[in-house]
Design a protein around this motif. Structure first.
Motif, PDB file in Angstrom:
ATOM      1  N   GLU A 256     -12.966  -0.727  -2.573  1.00 17.51           N
ATOM      2  CA  GLU A 256     -14.383  -0.514  -2.868  1.00 17.51           C
ATOM      3  C   GLU A 256     -14.686  -0.732  -4.342  1.00 17.51           C
ATOM      4  OE1 GLU A 256     -14.817   3.411  -1.322  1.00 17.51           O
ATOM      5  OE2 GLU A 256     -15.208   2.719   0.735  1.00 17.51           O
ATOM      6  N   ARG A 257     -13.796  -0.307  -5.222  1.00 22.59           N
ATOM      7  CA  ARG A 257     -14.005  -0.479  -6.657  1.00 22.59           C
ATOM      8  C   ARG A 257     -13.956  -1.958  -7.042  1.00 22.59           C
ATOM      9  NH1 ARG A 257     -16.635   1.304 -10.984  1.00 22.59           N
ATOM     10  NH2 ARG A 257     -15.384   1.421 -12.888  1.00 22.59           N
ATOM     11  N   LEU A 258     -13.019  -2.708  -6.457  1.00 25.79           N
ATOM     12  CA  LEU A 258     -12.951  -4.149  -6.724  1.00 25.79           C
ATOM     13  C   LEU A 258     -14.226  -4.850  -6.262  1.00 25.79           C
ATOM     14  CD1 LEU A 258      -9.287  -5.128  -5.749  1.00 25.79           C
ATOM     15  CD2 LEU A 258     -10.316  -5.253  -8.024  1.00 25.79           C
ATOM     16  N   ALA A 259     -14.708  -4.471  -5.082  1.00 23.22           N
ATOM     17  CA  ALA A 259     -15.937  -5.079  -4.573  1.00 23.22           C
ATOM     18  C   ALA A 259     -17.105  -4.813  -5.518  1.00 23.22           C
ATOM     19  CB  ALA A 259     -16.240  -4.546  -3.181  1.00 23.22           C
ATOM     20  N   GLU A 260     -17.166  -3.598  -6.049  1.00 21.25           N
ATOM     21  CA  GLU A 260     -18.251  -3.223  -6.958  1.00 21.25           C
ATOM     22  C   GLU A 260     -18.177  -4.012  -8.272  1.00 21.25           C
ATOM     23  OE1 GLU A 260     -19.426   0.648  -9.718  1.00 21.25           O
ATOM     24  OE2 GLU A 260     -18.102   0.906  -7.992  1.00 21.25           O
ATOM     25  N   LEU A 261     -16.966  -4.156  -8.825  1.00 21.57           N
ATOM     26  CA  LEU A 261     -16.819  -4.747 -10.153  1.00 21.57           C
ATOM     27  C   LEU A 261     -16.792  -6.280 -10.132  1.00 21.57           C
ATOM     28  CD1 LEU A 261     -14.131  -2.328 -11.633  1.00 21.57           C
ATOM     29  CD2 LEU A 261     -16.543  -2.473 -12.309  1.00 21.57           C
ATOM     30  N   THR A 262     -16.221  -6.856  -9.075  1.00 19.23           N
ATOM     31  CA  THR A 262     -16.069  -8.312  -9.039  1.00 19.23           C
ATOM     32  C   THR A 262     -17.158  -9.016  -8.242  1.00 19.23           C
ATOM     33  OG1 THR A 262     -14.683  -8.359  -7.043  1.00 19.23           O
ATOM     34  CG2 THR A 262     -13.560  -8.005  -9.166  1.00 19.23           C
ATOM     35  N   GLY A 263     -17.911  -8.242  -7.465  1.00 18.16           N
ATOM     36  CA  GLY A 263     -18.953  -8.852  -6.654  1.00 18.16           C
ATOM     37  C   GLY A 263     -18.478  -9.364  -5.314  1.00 18.16           C
ATOM     38  N   GLN A 264     -17.198  -9.155  -4.990  1.00 18.82           N
ATOM     39  CA  GLN A 264     -16.701  -9.566  -3.676  1.00 18.82           C
ATOM     40  C   GLN A 264     -15.582  -8.628  -3.232  1.00 18.82           C
ATOM     41  OE1 GLN A 264     -13.836 -12.747  -3.158  1.00 18.82           O
ATOM     42  NE2 GLN A 264     -14.057 -13.316  -5.316  1.00 18.82           N
ATOM     43  N   SER A 265     -15.525  -8.398  -1.931  1.00 19.43           N
ATOM     44  CA  SER A 265     -14.448  -7.586  -1.378  1.00 19.43           C
ATOM     45  C   SER A 265     -13.174  -8.415  -1.323  1.00 19.43           C
ATOM     46  CB  SER A 265     -14.809  -7.106   0.029  1.00 19.43           C
ATOM     47  OG  SER A 265     -15.970  -6.306   0.002  1.00 19.43           O
ATOM     48  N   PRO A 266     -12.025  -7.795  -1.577  1.00 16.66           N
ATOM     49  CA  PRO A 266     -10.773  -8.551  -1.524  1.00 16.66           C
ATOM     50  C   PRO A 266     -10.390  -8.939  -0.105  1.00 16.66           C
ATOM     51  CG  PRO A 266     -10.350  -6.225  -1.929  1.00 16.66           C
ATOM     52  CD  PRO A 266     -11.832  -6.403  -2.002  1.00 16.66           C
ATOM     53  N   ILE A 267      -9.584  -9.977  -0.021  1.00 14.14           N
ATOM     54  CA  ILE A 267      -8.976 -10.417   1.237  1.00 14.14           C
ATOM     55  C   ILE A 267      -7.684  -9.624   1.424  1.00 14.14           C
ATOM     56  CG2 ILE A 267      -7.652 -12.321   2.280  1.00 14.14           C
ATOM     57  CD1 ILE A 267     -10.473 -12.968   2.600  1.00 14.14           C
ATOM     58  N   GLU A 268      -7.469  -9.077   2.619  1.00 16.43           N
ATOM     59  CA  GLU A 268      -6.183  -8.441   2.923  1.00 16.43           C
ATOM     60  C   GLU A 268      -5.495  -9.220   4.026  1.00 16.43           C
ATOM     61  OE1 GLU A 268      -5.780  -4.065   2.621  1.00 16.43           O
ATOM     62  OE2 GLU A 268      -7.974  -4.076   2.710  1.00 16.43           O
ATOM     63  N   ARG A 269      -4.174  -9.194   3.989  1.00 14.18           N
ATOM     64  CA  ARG A 269      -3.386  -9.901   5.000  1.00 14.18           C
ATOM     65  C   ARG A 269      -2.119  -9.107   5.284  1.00 14.18           C
ATOM     66  NH1 ARG A 269       0.886 -10.091   2.758  1.00 14.18           N
ATOM     67  NH2 ARG A 269       1.567 -11.293   0.980  1.00 14.18           N
ATOM     68  N   TYR A 270      -1.450  -9.457   6.383  1.00 12.74           N
ATOM     69  CA  TYR A 270      -0.259  -8.732   6.810  1.00 12.74           C
ATOM     70  C   TYR A 270       0.864  -9.716   7.112  1.00 12.74           C
ATOM     71  CZ  TYR A 270       3.061  -6.555   9.988  1.00 12.74           C
ATOM     72  OH  TYR A 270       4.219  -6.141  10.581  1.00 12.74           O
ATOM     73  N   GLY A 271       2.053  -9.345   6.707  1.00 11.75           N
ATOM     74  CA  GLY A 271       3.227 -10.141   7.029  1.00 11.75           C
ATOM     75  C   GLY A 271       4.483  -9.413   6.602  1.00 11.75           C
ATOM     76  N   MET A 272       5.602 -10.045   6.837  1.00  8.95           N
ATOM     77  CA  MET A 272       6.888  -9.509   6.410  1.00  8.95           C
ATOM     78  C   MET A 272       7.850 -10.685   6.262  1.00  8.95           C
ATOM     79  SD  MET A 272       7.694  -7.543  10.017  1.00  8.95           S
ATOM     80  CE  MET A 272       9.145  -6.702   9.387  1.00  8.95           C
ATOM     81  N   THR A 273       9.010 -10.416   5.722  1.00 10.04           N
ATOM     82  CA  THR A 273       9.956 -11.500   5.466  1.00 10.04           C
ATOM     83  C   THR A 273      10.258 -12.278   6.737  1.00 10.04           C
ATOM     84  OG1 THR A 273      10.948 -10.158   3.706  1.00 10.04           O
ATOM     85  CG2 THR A 273      12.205 -12.044   4.478  1.00 10.04           C
TER      86      THR A 273
END
Length: 464
Positions: A256-273
């Motif tokens: 939420e803080r990143l969205a407020e400061l940068t103007g966009q919500s971050p992308i999240e992803r999932y994976g493992m080795t």
């Protein structure tokens, strides 16, 4: 199938690590000289510092069709000996002075001493040839070598390029270690396959990210937490196209803080080795705090209850996440029993992660089955949900939740918290106000810091 893909523009600084830049052509000629030096080796280890030498060494292995074994530069003698012995690496590639082989270790090939005018013509190895042997963290025993084929790497990167609308016009920026999937496969081979320039900041410092002028940024939650704590730095990223977080869950307050400061919500992803990246938010789609998005093209997922039966995709019921995908690994090196145990009888990979899937297909990772699923008084509680509730408190900087033995409940919810001025009672009451009563911590340990590994993940086995 050519793993390195298209060329993109051969800019003077197509690949830059710190203050050192190379064009794509310069890098490939250097890597070709490495390939000529190691041709025919069964496997080579790379002392994986954040340096152009590491990138040239890795690419040299790929050009030669020799499996690459990244070595963490801070690994201890026992870990190094295990990786080198288990992998069968016959050479260690490193810059002069960066690594001194111990007695009994393979000989050193000084990458920085090799010419940078190698021939660019190389026969492309088959798609099923092993590209990497990447070693797991070893939290449940000796590290296991994960066999990743060239085809799996290519499939994973192509799926991400589609999901993130990643093109040669992007500039990728990160400062992640080059001995993990995140920093090496996504962060180095991704730009080379797509044809986009790469800026590696050596370390993932917020000020270095702010000064890099990129469009596509990679970071782990620790990095993004530090960025979010520096408003000026965060605002400098407003011109970026995507901010991507992975390797561990991103706390909702940081999202939420990143969205407020940068103007966009971050992308999240999932994976493992073992799987590379299989689930992600899309560049042009919705972004939900606490969620990692939808399966990538070609990926199928399902949830299994403890008894092996299907768990409901209702957004509430947790189950073990199981995956089928073209980017899956080919097994654990020299571990046929471990490989067999990693798959269900009908061929699905058991991730060992607990997830919740909504009716709309959106995935939320609860945590590892071994450490993050707490069974208390007949309830199944995801540690991540409690951690996010704690992190919503303005005094809390870090939080980790585990289950600890309890005579009556079986396990109790126990929290380890880095906080400024909050008491144990205040934090328990704060969580109880937002979550069900059975999810509140019964004990909160106020600590100065949490144990983390090189990728910023909390090592919960060291709590207590």
């Amino acid at each position: 199938m050519e793993l390195l893909g298209g060329t993109g523009a051969d800019l003077p600084n197509a690949v830059r690590v710190g203050e050192r830049g190379l064009s794509r052509g310069e890098l490939l000629r250097w890597a070709s000289a490495v390939a000529a030096e190691i041709q025919g080796a069964p496997a080579v280890a790379v002392h994986a510092t954040a340096s152009p030498e590491t990138i040239a060494a890795v690419l040299g292995g790929l050009l030669a069709g020799v499996p690459v074994v990244p070595l963490p530069p801070d690994s201890g003698p026992a870990e190094r000996a295990h990786i080198l012995g288990d992998s069968g690496a016959r050479l260690v590639l490193a810059a002069r002075g960066a690594h001194e082989p111990a007695d009994g270790e393979p000989p050193l090939v000084p990458v920085d001493a090799l010419p940078r005018d190698g021939a660019l013509a190389h026969a492309e190895p088959p798609a099923d040839a092993t590209a990497f042997v990447l070693y797991t963290s070893g939290t449940t025993g000796a590290p296991k070598g994960v066999l990743l084929s060239r085809g799996a790497v290519a499939a994973g990167l192509d799926a991400l390029a589609e999901a993130w609308a990643w093109t040669p016009g992007d500039t990728v920026v990160h400062g992640l270690p080059l001995f993990h999937v995140h920093g090496l496969v996504l962060g180095v081979l991704g730009p080379l396959r797509v044809g986009s320039p790469l800026v590696h900041t050596v370390r993932p410092r917020p000020e270095a990210y702010a000064a890099a002028g990129g469009s596509l940024y990679f970071g782990v939650p620790t990095v993004w937490s530090r960025v979010a704590a520096e408003p000026g730095t965060a605002r400098a990223l407003r011109s970026a196209r995507l901010l991507v977080s992975g390797s561990a869950p991103l706390p909702v307050p940081v999202f939420e803080r990143l969205a407020e400061l940068t103007g966009q919500s971050p992308i999240e992803r999932y994976g493992m080795t073992e799987t590379l990246i299989t689930v992600s938010t899309r560049a042009g789609g919705e972004r939900r705090a606490g969620h990692v998005g939808l399966p990538l093209p070609g990926v199928r997922t399902r949830l299994a209850a403890e008894d092996g039966t299907p768990a409901a995709h209702d957004g509430e019921t947790p189950g073990e996440l199981q995956v089928r995908a073209p980017m899956l690994f080919d097994g654990y090196l020299n571990r046929p029993e471990a490989t067999a145990q990693a798959f269900t009888p009908d061929g699905w990979f058991r991730t060992g992660d607990i997830a919740v899937i909504g009716a709309d297909g959106w995935h939320r990772i609860v945590g590892r089955a071994s450490t993050d699923l707490i069974k208390s008084g007949g309830y199944r509680i995801g540690a991540g949900e409690v951690e996010n509730a704690l992190l919503a408190h303005p005094a809390v900087r870090e939080a980790a939740v585990i289950g600890t033995p309890h005579a009556d409940l079986g396990e109790q919810v126990t929290a380890y918290v880095v906080a400024d001025g909050a008491t144990e009672a205040q934090l328990i009451a704060f969580v109880a106000a937002s979550l069900s009563a059975h999810k509140r911590p019964r004990t909160v340990h106020l600590v100065e810091s949490l144990p983390r590994n090189a990728m910023g993940k909390v090592v919960k086995t060291r709590l207590g």
